[in-house]
Design an enzyme around this catalytic site. Structure first.
Site, mmCIF file in Angstrom:
data_model
loop_
_atom_site.group_PDB
_atom_site.id
_atom_site.type_symbol
_atom_site.label_atom_id
_atom_site.label_comp_id
_atom_site.label_asym_id
_atom_site.label_seq_id
_atom_site.Cartn_x
_atom_site.Cartn_y
_atom_site.Cartn_z
ATOM 1 N N GLU A 99 0.824 -1.204 0.000
ATOM 2 C CA GLU A 99 0.000 0.000 0.000
ATOM 3 C C GLU A 99 0.863 1.261 0.000
ATOM 4 O OE1 GLU A 99 -4.225 -1.393 1.725
ATOM 5 O OE2 GLU A 99 -2.768 -0.939 3.286
ATOM 6 N N CYS A 112 3.550 8.428 1.292
ATOM 7 C CA CYS A 112 4.098 7.415 2.205
ATOM 8 C C CYS A 112 4.216 6.105 1.429
ATOM 9 C CB CYS A 112 3.147 7.277 3.394
ATOM 10 S SG CYS A 112 3.641 6.012 4.558
ATOM 11 N N CYS A 119 6.333 -7.286 7.094
ATOM 12 C CA CYS A 119 7.464 -6.814 7.895
ATOM 13 C C CYS A 119 7.872 -7.919 8.841
ATOM 14 C CB CYS A 119 7.070 -5.563 8.681
ATOM 15 S SG CYS A 119 8.470 -4.806 9.553
ATOM 16 N N CYS A 123 6.459 -5.590 15.579
ATOM 17 C CA CYS A 123 6.143 -4.635 16.647
ATOM 18 C C CYS A 123 4.706 -4.902 17.086
ATOM 19 C CB CYS A 123 6.300 -3.191 16.152
ATOM 20 S SG CYS A 123 8.003 -2.789 15.691
ATOM 21 N N CYS A 126 1.459 -2.924 15.564
ATOM 22 C CA CYS A 126 1.431 -2.568 14.140
ATOM 23 C C CYS A 126 0.775 -3.662 13.310
ATOM 24 C CB CYS A 126 2.867 -2.326 13.658
ATOM 25 S SG CYS A 126 2.974 -1.965 11.903
ATOM 26 N N GLY A 172 6.898 -2.271 6.022
ATOM 27 C CA GLY A 172 8.271 -2.760 5.984
ATOM 28 C C GLY A 172 9.274 -1.918 6.744
ATOM 29 N N GLU A 173 10.447 -2.486 6.912
ATOM 30 C CA GLU A 173 11.564 -1.804 7.581
ATOM 31 C C GLU A 173 12.599 -1.462 6.509
ATOM 32 O OE1 GLU A 173 12.589 -0.438 10.449
ATOM 33 O OE2 GLU A 173 14.488 -0.132 9.425
ATOM 34 N N SER A 204 12.229 6.039 7.726
ATOM 35 C CA SER A 204 11.788 5.758 9.094
ATOM 36 C C SER A 204 12.210 4.351 9.480
ATOM 37 C CB SER A 204 10.264 5.890 9.166
ATOM 38 O OG SER A 204 9.803 5.629 10.469
ATOM 39 N N SER A 226 11.450 5.208 15.144
ATOM 40 C CA SER A 226 10.248 4.832 15.885
ATOM 41 C C SER A 226 10.655 4.414 17.289
ATOM 42 C CB SER A 226 9.547 3.679 15.155
ATOM 43 O OG SER A 226 9.110 4.137 13.891
ATOM 44 N N LEU A 227 10.441 5.289 18.249
ATOM 45 C CA LEU A 227 10.967 5.079 19.600
ATOM 46 C C LEU A 227 9.934 4.389 20.506
ATOM 47 C CD1 LEU A 227 13.520 5.652 21.281
ATOM 48 C CD2 LEU A 227 12.510 7.851 21.895
ATOM 49 N N HIS A 228 8.811 5.029 20.711
ATOM 50 C CA HIS A 228 7.635 4.454 21.395
ATOM 51 C C HIS A 228 7.777 4.179 22.879
ATOM 52 C CE1 HIS A 228 6.189 4.179 17.384
ATOM 53 N NE2 HIS A 228 6.990 3.192 17.056
ATOM 54 N N ASN A 303 -3.492 3.940 16.310
ATOM 55 C CA ASN A 303 -4.597 3.616 15.391
ATOM 56 C C ASN A 303 -4.940 2.139 15.533
ATOM 57 O OD1 ASN A 303 -4.907 6.155 13.954
ATOM 58 N ND2 ASN A 303 -2.829 5.764 13.253
ATOM 59 N N CYS A 346 -1.276 5.433 10.075
ATOM 60 C CA CYS A 346 -0.040 4.765 10.503
ATOM 61 C C CYS A 346 -0.348 3.419 11.119
ATOM 62 C CB CYS A 346 0.648 5.559 11.605
ATOM 63 S SG CYS A 346 1.317 7.090 11.088
HETATM 64 N N1 SAH Z 1 9.568 0.005 10.041
HETATM 65 C C1 SAH Z 1 9.656 1.442 9.974
HETATM 66 C C2 SAH Z 1 8.716 2.004 8.957
HETATM 67 C C3 SAH Z 1 7.248 1.871 9.305
HETATM 68 S S1 SAH Z 1 6.787 3.430 9.794
HETATM 69 C C4 SAH Z 1 9.487 2.022 11.352
HETATM 70 O O1 SAH Z 1 9.197 1.273 12.279
HETATM 71 O O2 SAH Z 1 9.701 3.206 11.528
HETATM 72 C C5 SAH Z 1 5.279 3.313 10.484
HETATM 73 C C6 SAH Z 1 5.165 4.256 11.672
HETATM 74 O O3 SAH Z 1 3.861 4.118 12.218
HETATM 75 C C7 SAH Z 1 6.128 3.859 12.765
HETATM 76 O O4 SAH Z 1 6.519 4.954 13.551
HETATM 77 C C8 SAH Z 1 5.260 2.932 13.560
HETATM 78 O O5 SAH Z 1 5.776 2.713 14.817
HETATM 79 C C9 SAH Z 1 3.941 3.656 13.549
HETATM 80 N N2 SAH Z 1 2.825 2.775 13.827
HETATM 81 C C10 SAH Z 1 2.765 1.447 13.587
HETATM 82 N N3 SAH Z 1 1.584 0.940 13.975
HETATM 83 C C11 SAH Z 1 0.873 1.982 14.459
HETATM 84 C C12 SAH Z 1 -0.447 2.100 14.956
HETATM 85 N N4 SAH Z 1 -1.259 1.050 15.062
HETATM 86 N N5 SAH Z 1 -0.867 3.316 15.331
HETATM 87 C C13 SAH Z 1 -0.057 4.391 15.227
HETATM 88 N N6 SAH Z 1 1.191 4.341 14.753
HETATM 89 C C14 SAH Z 1 1.665 3.138 14.364
#
Ligand code: SAH
Length: 377
Positions: A99, A112, A119, A123, A126, A172-173, A204, A226-228, A303, A346
């Site tokens: 997508e 995007c 992937c 995580c 996701c 993907g990463e 990212s 992507s820290l979280h 999301n 996202c």
């Molecule tokens: N693998 C890379 C590229 C994907 S980016 C990465 O991890 O950065 C997708 C972004 O959306 C990342 O910051 C990811 O952590 C965030 N994301 C993934 N699932 C999400 C969700 N359910 N709600 C909000 N953000 C999310």
């Protein structure tokens, strides 16, 4: 002869120069063809009138210009567009799809794009991770998403560019597909390609430390991480990759990244999940972690997607979190969710992943053995 034709979308300028040199042609042919493909949107060699009849004929025999096929297009009420792009997986009975999302804003248009089918990183929050991993995209499949989106949007129509920014934040990463991603980044930056400034092309990553180091030494683009979570224990429950590359090493790689004079800041993405990482204490810990690093913080309300047990933080919680980090001196924005009605937000991208069992192979090949143990979900 029955060799597979070369897809010219798989090559950046340097690659095309080498390709034409191998045909005994002058390297400037690369410039001509790049302009046809990326400025004019032309994929038929017959239309490339400045190439000469013999060369056009030759190219027709050995090469193609083949972007992914647009399988569907969905338009959100807020103007966000999502495409399902079909990939050529010839011979295996069916094809994968990824997508691609376009997010229009008053003063910019962000595309995007995806870098892998599915992937491998798993995580826990996701939807893409939940699908498993199928394969890396080729350079042509990565840049071809931009080509198709530009065509669908009318890229240069009315003298205004619609795509002003490109982010590798789809499926993907990207840093696990480094060798295909870099030529695509180079085509995004190249004036003969899309001519985007370094700060308008963002990679990212979930925190692949060696990939960050390599990227710094390879090409000028913006980095998002992507820290979280502000600490090791919490982060490893959300991002299993953290077990292989702990926060301390990640911060070292980010500090090195911004020490390059062309790369001034890192954007940290932080998905706010109700009751998991959205406590005021997490915000204060984040300030301690990031305050010395030139950076921006992007807070993303979680999301939801089918099957997840997480919830989005309440609006008041999100505002409180933002207020604490800003009072601590960080620059923090809350990312407005776009395209929710078409599952384009996202973490909601799923595409179509055939043979999702390949995660274990990807894990083996990349040495990410710790992830194979499975976590999060
Ligand atoms: N693998 C890379 C590229 C994907 S980016 C990465 O991890 O950065 C997708 C972004 O959306 C990342 O910051 C990811 O952590 C965030 N994301 C993934 N699932 C999400 C969700 N359910 N709600 C909000 N953000 C999310």
């Amino acid at each position: 002869m029955n060799t597979k034709p070369v897809n010219l979308l798989d090559h950046d300028e340097a690659g095309l120069r080498a390709f034409f040199a191998s045909l005994g042609e002058k390297p400037f042919r690369a410039q001509q063809i790049l302009k046809w493909i990326y400025h004019q949107g032309v994929t038929e060699f017959a239309a490339m009138t400045n190439l000469g009849v013999d060369l056009r004929q030759r190219l027709q025999e050995i090469a193609v210009i083949e972007p992914p096929r647009v399988l569907s297009e969905q338009l959100s009420v807020d103007g966000t567009t999502k495409w399902l792009m079909g990939l050529c997986d010839g011979g295996f009975g069916g094809s994968n799809a990824v997508e691609t999302v376009f997010i229009p804003e008053p003063n910019r248009g962000t595309l995007c794009i995806s870098s892998q089918v599915g992937c491998a990183l798993n995580c826990s929050f996701c939807a893409t991770g939940a699908q498993g991993f199928s394969r890396n995209l080729t350079t042509g499949e990565i840049i071809g998403q931009v080509w198709q989106a530009a065509r669908a949007l009318g890229h240069e129509r009315n003298g205004r560019r619609r795509i002003t920014n490109v982010v590798l934040m789809g499926m993907g990463e990207p840093l696990l597909n480094f060798d295909a991603v870099v030529p695509a980044l180079s085509l995004l930056r190249d004036d003969l390609g899309y001519g985007l400034a370094a700060k308008r092309v963002t990679v990212s990553t979930a925190g692949l430390v060696p990939g960050i180091d390599r990227l710094r030494d390879t090409i000028d683009v913006a980095l998002a991480v992507s820290l979280h979570a502000p600490d090791h224990a919490l982060r490893e429950t959300l991002v299993p990759l953290n077990r292989k590359y702990p926060i301390r090493e990640l911060m070292r790689a980010c500090a090195d990244y911004v020490s390059d004079k062309h790369k001034r800041s890192v954007t940290f993405e932080y998905t706010l999940i109700d009751g998991v990482n959205d406590h005021p204490e997490h915000a204060r810990a984040l300030v301690r972690l990031l305050r010395r690093l030139p950076s921006k913080l992007n807070l993303i309300p979680f999301n939801p997607f089918p099957g997840t047990h997480y919830h989005c933080s309440a609006e008041a919680r999100i505002r409180e979190f933002q207020a604490i980090v800003m009072a601590g001196g960080l620059i923090a924005t809350v990312r407005r969710t776009r395209g929710e009605d078409i599952d384009a937000a996202c973490g909601q991208l799923v595409g179509k992943v055939l043979d999702r069992t390949r995660r274990s192979r990807m894990v083996r090949e990349t040495g990410l053995t710790v992830i194979a143990g499975g976590a999060g979900r």
